[in-house]
Design an enzyme around this catalytic site. Structure first.
Site, short mmCIF file in Angstrom:
data_model
loop_
_atom_site.label_atom_id
_atom_site.label_comp_id
_atom_site.label_asym_id
_atom_site.label_seq_id
_atom_site.Cartn_x
_atom_site.Cartn_y
_atom_site.Cartn_z
CB SER A 3 -0.86 -0.03 1.27
OG SER A 3 -1.40 1.24 1.50
CE1 TYR A 51 -3.85 -2.72 5.66
CE2 TYR A 51 -3.30 -0.41 5.32
CZ TYR A 51 -3.64 -1.65 4.81
OH TYR A 51 -3.76 -1.81 3.44
CE LYS A 91 -1.46 -4.20 3.22
NZ LYS A 91 -1.91 -5.53 2.76
P1 NAD Z 1 -11.18 -6.55 1.40
O1 NAD Z 1 -11.36 -6.54 2.87
O2 NAD Z 1 -12.36 -6.28 0.55
O3 NAD Z 1 -10.53 -7.94 0.94
C1 NAD Z 1 -9.66 -8.69 1.76
C2 NAD Z 1 -10.23 -10.10 1.84
O4 NAD Z 1 -9.36 -10.91 2.64
C3 NAD Z 1 -11.61 -10.14 2.50
O5 NAD Z 1 -12.50 -10.80 1.62
C4 NAD Z 1 -11.39 -10.93 3.79
O6 NAD Z 1 -12.52 -11.71 4.14
C5 NAD Z 1 -10.18 -11.77 3.42
N1 NAD Z 1 -9.35 -12.18 4.58
C6 NAD Z 1 -8.86 -11.41 5.57
N2 NAD Z 1 -8.13 -12.15 6.42
C7 NAD Z 1 -8.14 -13.43 5.95
C8 NAD Z 1 -7.57 -14.65 6.40
N3 NAD Z 1 -6.84 -14.71 7.51
N4 NAD Z 1 -7.78 -15.76 5.66
C9 NAD Z 1 -8.54 -15.72 4.52
N5 NAD Z 1 -9.12 -14.60 4.07
C10 NAD Z 1 -8.92 -13.45 4.77
O7 NAD Z 1 -10.00 -5.54 1.05
P2 NAD Z 1 -9.50 -4.99 -0.37
O8 NAD Z 1 -9.80 -3.53 -0.42
O9 NAD Z 1 -9.94 -5.86 -1.45
O10 NAD Z 1 -7.93 -5.11 -0.15
C11 NAD Z 1 -7.19 -6.23 -0.59
C12 NAD Z 1 -5.74 -6.07 -0.18
O11 NAD Z 1 -5.23 -4.85 -0.71
C13 NAD Z 1 -5.53 -5.99 1.33
O12 NAD Z 1 -4.34 -6.68 1.66
C14 NAD Z 1 -5.37 -4.51 1.59
O13 NAD Z 1 -4.59 -4.25 2.73
C15 NAD Z 1 -4.66 -4.07 0.33
N6 NAD Z 1 -4.86 -2.63 0.03
C16 NAD Z 1 -6.14 -2.14 -0.07
C17 NAD Z 1 -6.34 -0.79 -0.32
C18 NAD Z 1 -7.73 -0.21 -0.39
O14 NAD Z 1 -7.89 1.00 -0.23
N7 NAD Z 1 -8.77 -0.99 -0.63
C19 NAD Z 1 -5.24 0.06 -0.46
C20 NAD Z 1 -3.95 -0.48 -0.38
C21 NAD Z 1 -3.78 -1.83 -0.13
#
Ligand code: NAD
Ligand code: UDP
Length: 350
Positions: free
Chosen positions: A130, A154, A158
């Site tokens: 991120s 958080y 990362k």
């Molecule tokens: P999201 O919460 O929609 O998706 C993450 C998924 O991981 C969820 O479906 C959750 O149920 C699943 N999950 C969490 N812990 C788990 C575990 N222990 N075992 C199995 N499944 C698990 O989030 P997103 O927005 O799709 O983000 C995806 C990735 O991208 C994340 O790692 C997040 O940190 C990173 N990210 C997101 C953003 C943003 O703004 N959305 C920005 C930068 C980075």
């Protein structure tokens, strides 16, 4: 050539579900794995429907990454060519309240995944990092070489996972790892059939604006209008989630074609900064809705201006974001107006 098998952890989530769809459309075979803690199986069903005939190449596993036995069974049945690792908890505020939950889920989950991958000889990984690792950048645009920092647990997960990946690759050159630093993903698939469905009160700007537009929230709190920016509000690099999903296809192609990739990091952003007020105005235009605002104090830990240098991804991944803010708002509104309660129902509102 036989289609490649890709494991997508967090495949039911916001970015995961869009990426699963794109992978299917590109001819990959996909196993989406998720514990559904922050997502709905409906997202997987809808991504499968949108994929048409390619639906046959998708399967789903409800598994928690920390369950090593269950995860190993998934790897026992299929030889994966690569893993795209989205699974993790992502709410900054919650991570400050519950750091152990975040360290346990994100770090133990990733360590378990890496151990199981290693044991099964699958050493190709794309990881969701991120822009939060740039902290409050001293200058913009942020290049991949900028110093890194974490302002909350958080962000620290990362940073730690990035470091773990670098160490693992150094210890064993068979590993090929791409770390993707996402800027601010928003928008939805143009069908309006899949999109972001945050549980509880949204932390991020766009889901909050969306909930005001559909009448679930009365007004948007603007966190600070005294920043040194064009209109005083915070500036970010918003990127359409479909462009972001596309970046993962480019990353996979790089992994499969470049034997010497090692562990490499790329920003995925547009290179353009948009203020909170500019975003509100673009959304009002796209939706025809008025978004009432309340000016509030700054949110602790927020940076003033963050946007990406996109040169490295452009040069080495041959990837570049195609959509602008107008299209992001159009697709966000299309999703919101068709699914005002996301994948759920009013009763599930907390
Ligand atoms: P999201 O919460 O929609 O998706 C993450 C998924 O991981 C969820 O479906 C959750 O149920 C699943 N999950 C969490 N812990 C788990 C575990 N222990 N075992 C199995 N499944 C698990 O989030 P997103 O927005 O799709 O983000 C995806 C990735 O991208 C994340 O790692 C997040 O940190 C990173 N990210 C997101 C953003 C943003 O703004 N959305 C920005 C930068 C980075
Ligand atoms: N923001 C806001 N009100 C909200 C949520 C966010 O004014 O309800 C602002 C926030 O201060 C920042 C920008 O919108 O300037 C983007 O915030 P978000 O949480 O979406 O992304 P991040 O700050 O993590 O990049």
């Amino acid at each position: 050539m036989a289609p490649k098998n890709i494991l997508v952890t967090g495949g039911a989530g916001y970015i995961g579900s869009h990426t699963v769809l794109q992978l299917l459309q590109e001819g990959f075979r996909v196993v989406a794995l998720d514990n559904l803690d922050n997502s709905s199986f409906i997202a997987i069903k809808r991504a499968a429907e949108l994929a048409g005939d390619a639906e046959k190449n998708l399967s789903f596993q409800k598994v928690d990454l920390r369950d090593k036995e269950a995860l190993s069974k998934v790897f026992d049945t299929i030889k994966f060519d690569a893993v795209i690792h989205f699974a993790g908890l992502k709410a900054v505020g919650e991570s400050v309240q519950k750091p152990l939950l975040y360290y346990n889920n994100n770090l133990v989950g990733t360590i378990t995944l890496l151990e199981v991958m290693n044991a099964h000889g699958c050493k190709n990984l794309v990881f969701s990092s991120s822009a939060t690792v740039y902290g409050w950048p001293k200058q913009v645009p942020c290049t991949e070489e900028f110093p890194l920092s974490a302002a909350n647990p958080y962000g620290r997960t990362k940073l730690i996972i990035e470091e773990m990946c670098r160490d693992i690759q150094k210890s064993d050159s068979e590993w090929k790892i791409i770390l993707l630093r996402y800027f601010n993903p928003i928008g939805a698939h143009p069908s309006g059939y899949i999109g972001e469905d945050p549980r509880g009160i949204p932390n991020n700007l766009m889901p909050f604006i969306q909930q005001v537009a559909v009448g679930r929230k009365a007004e948007l709190m603007v966190f600070g209008n005294d920043y040194n920016t064009k209109d005083g509000t915070g500036v970010r690099d918003y990127i359409h989630v479909v462009d972001l999903a596309d970046g993962h296809i480019s990353a996979l192609e790089k992994l499969f074609s470049d034997q010497n990739i090692g562990c490499e990091v790329y920003n995925l952003g547009t290179g353009k900064g948009t203020s909170v007020l500019e975003m509100v105005s673009a959304f009002e235009k796209a939706s025809g809705k008025s978004i009432p605002l309340v000016m509030c104090t700054r949110r602790p830990g927020d940076a003033e201006i963050v946007y990406a240098s996109t040169d490295k991804a452009d040069r080495e991944l041959k990837w570049r974001a195609k959509h602008g803010i107008e299209e992001m708002c159009r697709d966000q509104w299309n999703w919101a107006s068709k699914n005002p309660w996301g994948y759920g129902f009013p009763e599930s509102e907390s």
